[in-house]
Design an enzyme around this catalytic site. Sequence first.
Site, PDB file in Angstrom:
ATOM      1  CG  ASN A   7     129.854  -7.002  72.008  1.00  0.00           C
ATOM      2  OD1 ASN A   7     129.386  -6.208  72.387  1.00  0.00           O
ATOM      3  ND2 ASN A   7     130.545  -7.966  72.552  1.00  0.00           N
ATOM      4  CG  HIS A  10     131.167  -0.511  73.573  1.00  0.00           C
ATOM      5  ND1 HIS A  10     131.416  -0.578  74.863  1.00  0.00           N
ATOM      6  CD2 HIS A  10     132.161  -1.603  73.046  1.00  0.00           C
ATOM      7  CE1 HIS A  10     132.749  -1.367  75.187  1.00  0.00           C
ATOM      8  NE2 HIS A  10     132.876  -2.081  74.252  1.00  0.00           N
ATOM      9  CG  HIS A  43     130.330  -9.516  78.446  1.00  0.00           C
ATOM     10  ND1 HIS A  43     131.711  -9.372  78.506  1.00  0.00           N
ATOM     11  CD2 HIS A  43     130.220 -10.395  79.632  1.00  0.00           C
ATOM     12  CE1 HIS A  43     132.215  -9.951  79.645  1.00  0.00           C
ATOM     13  NE2 HIS A  43     131.355 -10.557  80.204  1.00  0.00           N
ATOM     14  NE  ARG A  45     132.998  -6.376  82.166  1.00  0.00           N
ATOM     15  CZ  ARG A  45     134.241  -7.001  81.695  1.00  0.00           C
ATOM     16  NH1 ARG A  45     134.448  -6.986  80.199  1.00  0.00           N
ATOM     17  NH2 ARG A  45     135.288  -7.180  82.338  1.00  0.00           N
ATOM     18  NE  ARG A  49     133.595  -2.932  82.899  1.00  0.00           N
ATOM     19  CZ  ARG A  49     134.645  -3.396  82.615  1.00  0.00           C
ATOM     20  NH1 ARG A  49     135.358  -3.024  81.565  1.00  0.00           N
ATOM     21  NH2 ARG A  49     135.102  -3.903  83.773  1.00  0.00           N
ATOM     22  CD  GLU A  70     130.742 -11.679  74.646  1.00  0.00           C
ATOM     23  OE1 GLU A  70     131.586 -11.149  75.540  1.00  0.00           O
ATOM     24  OE2 GLU A  70     131.189 -11.453  73.866  1.00  0.00           O
ATOM     25  CB  THR A 101     137.402 -10.199  77.396  1.00  0.00           C
ATOM     26  OG1 THR A 101     135.876  -9.819  77.653  1.00  0.00           O
ATOM     27  CG2 THR A 101     137.424 -11.685  77.972  1.00  0.00           C
ATOM     28  CD  GLU A 151     133.801 -15.506  70.184  1.00  0.00           C
ATOM     29  OE1 GLU A 151     132.565 -15.589  70.046  1.00  0.00           O
ATOM     30  OE2 GLU A 151     134.129 -13.973  69.912  1.00  0.00           O
ATOM     31  CG  HIS A 192     139.013  -9.106  72.196  1.00  0.00           C
ATOM     32  ND1 HIS A 192     138.018  -8.792  72.876  1.00  0.00           N
ATOM     33  CD2 HIS A 192     139.886  -8.064  72.246  1.00  0.00           C
ATOM     34  CE1 HIS A 192     138.568  -7.986  73.997  1.00  0.00           C
ATOM     35  NE2 HIS A 192     139.545  -7.402  73.441  1.00  0.00           N
TER      36      HIS A 192
END
Length: 239
Positions: A7, A10, A43, A45, A49, A70, A101, A151, A192
């Site tokens: 992922n 970031h 993701h 969102r 963000r 996502e 999440t 998931e 996660h």
Amino acid sequence: MKRLGVNIDHIATLRNARGEKHPNPVFAAKEVIKLGADSVTIHLREDRRHINDLDTKEICALNKVLVNLEVSMNSEIIKKALKYKPNYICIVPENRKEITTEGGLNLKDNYKKLKEIIFKFKKSNIRTSLFINPNLNDIKLSRKLNVDCVEIHTGKLANYVKSHKNFSSELNRIKKSSKLASKLDIEVHAGHGLDYKTTKILTKIKEIEEFNIGHFIIGEAIFYGLPKVIKDFKKIIKN
Ligand code: PXP
């Protein structure tokens, strides 16, 4: 053979901190695949963000990069996902105030909406997954919803492990859920809060076929570099 999804949200968080173009998530997507990741997760969102629309468009258009997007159940986001056509979709709950999440989807309350969304993605030949908590009812509902994968949210397990609390009941819930899902012909993923230790614990569950890991990989890469961190995760996942 278990797979590693990285992922890269970031990378975009860091880029956005300056409001400029560096570090570039599109470059990151290509790079993590070159370094051995099996897929890239992003993701989009509702509050944008980290990953934005242009990142999503460009990353989904990359050749030889399997993209797992996502998305929440928000209709604007679903429309964008259908337009950008990632290889994979993972439907997640989303709450604007959360830092990340926080748990799995409420499948019972959102059953009808999810059924419609899953139908659309599957019609577009997109492998579709639901981000769920580890419980047997949600696995049975996932089967009824006709998804390809689930998931399992591993945040609770990760928190127990990190704070040296007893994690055996939570691990058992993940194990039982994974076994039932696999028996019902649903592919099992986990994600996660995972780091080296929690991933290693979960590799003992043979039904888990894919790990999606973000924050720890990007954070650890600051000190040791992406090549080493991805290589170390691949080694853990393979064993
Ligand atoms: N899988 C899903 C469905 C997620 O929502 C997230 C967080 O965006 C992750 C995996 C990665 O979690 P982490 O960044 O804690 O590794």
